[in-house]
Scaffold this motif. Structure first.
Motif, PDB file in Angstrom:
ATOM      1  N   SER A  59      13.487  -4.218 -18.760  1.00 16.20           N
ATOM      2  CA  SER A  59      13.485  -4.179 -17.295  1.00 16.20           C
ATOM      3  C   SER A  59      14.943  -4.205 -16.840  1.00 16.20           C
ATOM      4  CB  SER A  59      12.669  -5.343 -16.717  1.00 16.20           C
ATOM      5  OG  SER A  59      11.335  -5.282 -17.178  1.00 16.20           O
ATOM      6  N   SER A  60      15.329  -5.163 -16.017  1.00 17.63           N
ATOM      7  CA  SER A  60      16.718  -5.223 -15.548  1.00 17.63           C
ATOM      8  C   SER A  60      17.479  -6.361 -16.217  1.00 17.63           C
ATOM      9  CB  SER A  60      16.746  -5.410 -14.023  1.00 17.63           C
ATOM     10  OG  SER A  60      16.038  -6.588 -13.651  1.00 17.63           O
ATOM     11  N   TYR A  61      17.001  -6.802 -17.387  1.00 16.95           N
ATOM     12  CA  TYR A  61      17.587  -7.973 -18.039  1.00 16.95           C
ATOM     13  C   TYR A  61      18.222  -7.609 -19.376  1.00 16.95           C
ATOM     14  CZ  TYR A  61      14.750 -10.431 -14.611  1.00 16.95           C
ATOM     15  OH  TYR A  61      14.194 -10.866 -13.441  1.00 16.95           O
ATOM     16  N   TRP A  62      19.226  -8.415 -19.752  1.00 16.00           N
ATOM     17  CA  TRP A  62      19.827  -8.350 -21.077  1.00 16.00           C
ATOM     18  C   TRP A  62      19.133  -9.389 -21.944  1.00 16.00           C
ATOM     19  CZ3 TRP A  62      23.255  -4.455 -21.704  1.00 16.00           C
ATOM     20  CH2 TRP A  62      23.906  -3.953 -20.559  1.00 16.00           C
ATOM     21  N   VAL A  63      18.644  -8.975 -23.098  1.00 14.07           N
ATOM     22  CA  VAL A  63      17.884  -9.871 -23.966  1.00 14.07           C
ATOM     23  C   VAL A  63      18.582  -9.985 -25.322  1.00 14.07           C
ATOM     24  CG1 VAL A  63      15.644 -10.374 -25.006  1.00 14.07           C
ATOM     25  CG2 VAL A  63      15.759  -9.112 -22.837  1.00 14.07           C
ATOM     26  N   ALA A  64      18.909 -11.212 -25.704  1.00 10.72           N
ATOM     27  CA  ALA A  64      19.527 -11.462 -27.012  1.00 10.72           C
ATOM     28  C   ALA A  64      18.489 -12.053 -27.955  1.00 10.72           C
ATOM     29  CB  ALA A  64      20.693 -12.436 -26.870  1.00 10.72           C
ATOM     30  N   HIS A  65      18.408 -11.503 -29.165  1.00  8.24           N
ATOM     31  CA  HIS A  65      17.558 -12.053 -30.228  1.00  8.24           C
ATOM     32  C   HIS A  65      18.482 -12.725 -31.238  1.00  8.24           C
ATOM     33  CE1 HIS A  65      14.197  -9.730 -28.592  1.00  8.24           C
ATOM     34  NE2 HIS A  65      15.035  -8.718 -28.519  1.00  8.24           N
ATOM     35  N   PHE A  66      18.097 -13.888 -31.717  1.00 15.01           N
ATOM     36  CA  PHE A  66      19.039 -14.654 -32.545  1.00 15.01           C
ATOM     37  C   PHE A  66      18.325 -15.726 -33.363  1.00 15.01           C
ATOM     38  CE2 PHE A  66      18.471 -16.715 -28.524  1.00 15.01           C
ATOM     39  CZ  PHE A  66      18.511 -18.074 -28.781  1.00 15.01           C
ATOM     40  N   ASP A  67      19.076 -16.289 -34.308  1.00 12.54           N
ATOM     41  CA  ASP A  67      18.622 -17.436 -35.096  1.00 12.54           C
ATOM     42  C   ASP A  67      19.487 -18.635 -34.747  1.00 12.54           C
ATOM     43  OD1 ASP A  67      16.783 -15.855 -36.518  1.00 12.54           O
ATOM     44  OD2 ASP A  67      18.320 -15.265 -37.966  1.00 12.54           O
ATOM     45  N   LEU A  68      18.946 -19.827 -34.974  1.00 12.21           N
ATOM     46  CA  LEU A  68      19.711 -21.065 -34.864  1.00 12.21           C
ATOM     47  C   LEU A  68      19.602 -21.822 -36.188  1.00 12.21           C
ATOM     48  CD1 LEU A  68      18.827 -22.439 -31.304  1.00 12.21           C
ATOM     49  CD2 LEU A  68      20.986 -21.429 -32.046  1.00 12.21           C
ATOM     50  N   PRO A  69      20.717 -22.343 -36.699  1.00 13.42           N
ATOM     51  CA  PRO A  69      20.669 -23.064 -37.975  1.00 13.42           C
ATOM     52  C   PRO A  69      19.684 -24.232 -37.962  1.00 13.42           C
ATOM     53  CG  PRO A  69      22.936 -22.653 -37.306  1.00 13.42           C
ATOM     54  CD  PRO A  69      22.075 -22.272 -36.146  1.00 13.42           C
ATOM     55  N   SER A  70      19.560 -24.893 -36.807  1.00  8.81           N
ATOM     56  CA  SER A  70      18.705 -26.088 -36.732  1.00  8.81           C
ATOM     57  C   SER A  70      17.230 -25.748 -36.595  1.00  8.81           C
ATOM     58  CB  SER A  70      19.137 -26.949 -35.539  1.00  8.81           C
ATOM     59  OG  SER A  70      19.053 -26.198 -34.341  1.00  8.81           O
ATOM     60  N   THR A  71      16.917 -24.538 -36.192  1.00  9.85           N
ATOM     61  CA  THR A  71      15.513 -24.142 -35.993  1.00  9.85           C
ATOM     62  C   THR A  71      15.286 -22.773 -36.596  1.00  9.85           C
ATOM     63  OG1 THR A  71      16.054 -23.184 -33.831  1.00  9.85           O
ATOM     64  CG2 THR A  71      15.261 -25.463 -33.854  1.00  9.85           C
ATOM     65  N   LYS A  72      15.354 -22.685 -37.885  1.00  6.64           N
ATOM     66  CA  LYS A  72      15.163 -21.407 -38.546  1.00  6.64           C
ATOM     67  C   LYS A  72      13.746 -20.894 -38.295  1.00  6.64           C
ATOM     68  CE  LYS A  72      19.053 -20.479 -40.686  1.00  6.64           C
ATOM     69  NZ  LYS A  72      19.834 -19.287 -40.389  1.00  6.64           N
ATOM     70  N   ALA A  73      13.637 -19.723 -37.710  1.00  7.54           N
ATOM     71  CA  ALA A  73      12.335 -19.129 -37.453  1.00  7.54           C
ATOM     72  C   ALA A  73      11.836 -18.428 -38.709  1.00  7.54           C
ATOM     73  CB  ALA A  73      12.444 -18.120 -36.303  1.00  7.54           C
TER      74      ALA A  73
END
Length: 297
Positions: A59-73
């Motif tokens: 849409s009109s948004y910037w979306v970042a996909h990412f990992d965090l060391p403390s919450t590994k998906a």
């Protein structure tokens, strides 16, 4: 020796260029658009430990996909966060384990019709200006078809939303309500929690949590009240409405009450009763006004 020195000099000069390219590539979306510096800075400030970052536009948004060391998906880049063009944070979807859900959410989920479905993704949904929701995505194969649903719960286990799974959650980003409307809501529902807010067809539609109940409110753009809708139990209905519902059930073998909604407008109250036949999957919607007049859909 001169040739080696020239080669070394060229290599050293190339290092800043390569670093610059790598840095620039890190702020490109999957389709090659450059993410604005203000958005990147806002993201890095909110998630300074983010790893494996990739960007896209929705849409009109910037979306970042990412990992965090403390919450590994379980899946790389399963966390995502949304920013507007001004770098203002709007929403984050964070992947968590089912066991990490509040106990009230797990208890509520296990009491739903989806308890025996396969759990896929489990997320927290944090949004600007409204309460956090917990999302459980489930799937089940029925015959040759595979169904996927998303269930949205509050921290105390209230099921707010039950919809087919959708990758694009831009519709969940709330509108910023006028301060005057916030004041109206606070006067009428002191201590309310906002769950959803949007401006649609010239009306503000606001979903709030108040004293354990969910209210859907509608106001005009000039902040005039239009309607209030909320769920009710059968025993909370007026006796004459209960009698009509029982009569309608008696004429429809195999049907049971699925949902009851009370709707209040300037014309008075009406009652929306949804009946369901679990054997045939047939659904009937009955609307009863204060005069006892019935509309069946």
């Amino acid at each position: 020796m001169k040739r080696f020195t020239a080669f070394l000099t060229a290599a050293l000069l190339a290092v800043p260029f390569m670093v610059s390219c790598q840095k620039e590539n890190a702020t490109l979306t999957t389709d090659g658009q450059k993410v604005s510096d203000i958005v990147v800075k806002s993201f890095e400030k909110k998630y300074p430990n983010a790893e494996n970052v990739s960007w896209e536009t929705r849409s009109s948004y910037w979306v970042a996909h990412f990992d965090l060391p403390s919450t590994k998906a379980a899946e790389a880049g399963a966390n995502s966060t949304w920013f507007d063009n001004g770098g203002n944070w709007q929403m984050s979807e964070m992947d968590i384990d089912y066991a990490a859900l509040p106990e009230a959410v797990r208890t509520a989920f296990e009491a739903t019709r989806y308890a025996d479905w396969v759990k896929d993704d489990v997320e927290t949904l944090e949004r600007n200006g409204v309460i956090c929701l917990y999302v459980i995505e489930v799937e089940k194969k029925i015959g040759r078809e595979e169904f996927e649903m998303e269930l949205y719960f509050t921290a105390d286990g209230i099921l707010m939303r039950e919809v087919p799974a959708d990758e694009d959650h831009s519709d969940l980003i709330p509108e910023e309500l006028p301060e005057a409307l916030k004041d109206l809501l606070e006067q009428e529902y002191h201590g309310y929690l906002c769950v959803e807010a949007e401006l649609e067809d010239g009306h503000f539609e606001v979903e709030i949590l108040f004293e354990g109940k969910v209210f859907e409110l509608k106001y005009t753009a000039s902040l005039d009240w239009v309607s209030t809708e909320y769920e009710a139990l059968f025993d909370e209905l007026p006796k004459e409405i209960q009698e009509i519902v029982n009569r309608e059930l008696g004429e429809r073998l195999g049907f049971e009450i699925d949902d009851i909604d009370v709707i209040k407008t300037g014309l008075g109250f009406s009652y929306k009763i949804e009946l369901e036949n679990e054997t045939t999957d047939e659904e009937i919607k009955i609307i009863i006004n204060e005069k006892g007049e019935i509309t069946i859909k």
